[in-house]
Write an enzyme that holds these catalytic residues in place. Structure first.
Site, short mmCIF file in Angstrom:
data_model
loop_
_atom_site.label_atom_id
_atom_site.label_comp_id
_atom_site.label_asym_id
_atom_site.label_seq_id
_atom_site.Cartn_x
_atom_site.Cartn_y
_atom_site.Cartn_z
N ILE A 47 67.29 100.81 116.90
CA ILE A 47 67.06 99.37 116.97
C ILE A 47 66.21 99.11 118.21
O ILE A 47 66.51 99.63 119.29
CB ILE A 47 68.40 98.61 117.04
CG1 ILE A 47 69.15 98.81 115.73
CG2 ILE A 47 68.18 97.14 117.34
CD1 ILE A 47 70.57 98.29 115.74
N HIS B 150 61.81 99.90 104.74
CA HIS B 150 63.27 99.81 104.61
C HIS B 150 63.67 100.05 103.16
O HIS B 150 63.07 99.45 102.25
CB HIS B 150 63.75 98.44 105.09
CG HIS B 150 65.23 98.30 105.04
ND1 HIS B 150 66.06 98.88 105.99
CD2 HIS B 150 66.06 97.72 104.14
CE1 HIS B 150 67.32 98.63 105.67
NE2 HIS B 150 67.34 97.93 104.55
C1 GRF Z 1 63.15 106.28 104.36
O1 GRF Z 1 63.88 106.22 103.18
C2 GRF Z 1 62.98 104.91 104.96
O2 GRF Z 1 63.11 103.88 104.04
C3 GRF Z 1 64.10 104.81 105.95
O3 GRF Z 1 64.31 106.12 106.41
C4 GRF Z 1 63.87 107.06 105.45
C5 GRF Z 1 62.97 108.03 106.15
O4 GRF Z 1 62.64 109.13 105.35
N1 GRF Z 1 63.76 103.85 106.97
P1 GRF Z 1 61.57 110.18 105.85
O5 GRF Z 1 62.00 110.67 107.21
O6 GRF Z 1 60.23 109.51 105.89
O7 GRF Z 1 61.62 111.29 104.83
#
Ligand code: GRF
Length: 197
Positions: free
Chosen positions: A94, A111
Site C-alpha cells: 500500500i 487489480h
Molecule cells: C495480478 O493478478 C494482478 O492483478 C495483481 O497481482 C497479480 C500479479 O501477477 N495485482 P504477476 O506477478 O504479474 O504474475
C-alpha cells in the site's frame, strides 16, 4: 511519431504482467523499461527482467521502520531513473499519500476484480463465495485510496460452475496480459505531447 516513454515497473512476485509488457515492447509498444523494482529479493519477475537486460533493484520493506520511510526511499530510487510512468504489476504494497501525490496521475495499477467490487486481497475467493456469474480485471490510475482511483479499462470473464480459485486466476491473468499493454499504449499516446515538451 510517439516518442519512447520511460517506464518503471514495480513487482513483488511472479511478474507475468511484467513479461507481457516486455513482450509488447518487443512487438512495438513505444516504451522502455528503465528499471524493475521489487520489494522482495526472490521475486521471479526479477529474473524475467534480467533475461531481457532490464536493470533491476531490490528495495526490501524489511529494511525500513515505517511505511513512510520505505516510500521515501522508493521515491528517491525511482527518481534516479526518471520514469514518466510507473506501472504496478503485482506490487503488494500500500502506497502512502505522499508517494502517490509525488507521482500524481503517473501510476497505473492492475487489480484482479471488477472494481469497485472487491478491492484488496483474495478477489477470486470472494467471487466464488458470492457465486458471482462474472469476474474481471480493472486497470486504474493510483490515488491515495486503495484500489479506488479512476478506472481506465476493465475486462470481464464468465465464472463457470466448476471454476476454482486456480482456474479463475488463469482466466484473469489471460485478460491482464492482453489489457495492460494496451492501456499503457493508450496512456503513452495520451501523454506523448506533454512528454516531448
Ligand atoms: C495480478 O493478478 C494482478 O492483478 C495483481 O497481482 C497479480 C500479479 O501477477 N495485482 P504477476 O506477478 O504479474 O504474475
Amino acid at each position: 511519431m510517439t516518442s519512447i516513454t520511460r517506464i518503471a515497473v514495480l513487482i513483488s512476485g511472479n511478474g507475468s504482467n511484467l513479461q507481457a509488457i516486455i513482450d509488447a515492447i518487443q512487438n512495438g509498444l513505444p516504451a522502455e523499461i528503465a528499471v524493475v523494482i521489487s520489494n522482495k529479493g526472490d521475486a521471479y519477475g526479477l529474473q524475467r527482467a534480467q533475461k531481457a537486460n532490464i536493470p533491476t533493484k531490490v528495495l526490501s520493506h524489511k529494511d525500513y521502520k515505517t511505511r513512510e520511510d520505505y516510500d521515501e526511499a522508493l521515491k528517491d530510487l525511482l527518481e534516479q531513473y526518471q520514469p514518466k510512468l510507473i506501472v504496478l504489476a503485482g506490487f503488494m504494497r500500500i502506497l502512502t499519500a505522499e508517494f502517490v501525490h509525488h507521482f500524481e496521475n503517473r501510476i497505473l495499477n492492475i487489480h484482479p476484480s471488477l472494481l469497485p467490487k472487491y478491492p484488496g486481497l483474495n478477489t477470486h475467493q470472494q467471487v466464488l463465495e458470492n457465486k458471482d456469474k462474472t469476474h474481471g480485471i480493472t486497470i486504474h490510475i493510483v490515488t491515495a485510496e486503495l484500489d479506488a482511483g479512476p478506472a481506465l479499462a476493465q475486462a470481464e470473464c464468465e465464472v463457470a460452475l466448476d471454476d476454482t480459485e486456480e482456474t479463475l486466476k488463469q482466466k484473469i491473468q489471460k485478460l491482464e496480459h492482453k489489457l495492460y499493454p494496451e492501456v499503457i499504449q493508450q496512456w503513452i499516446e495520451k501523454h506523448s505531447q506533454k512528454i516531448s515538451d
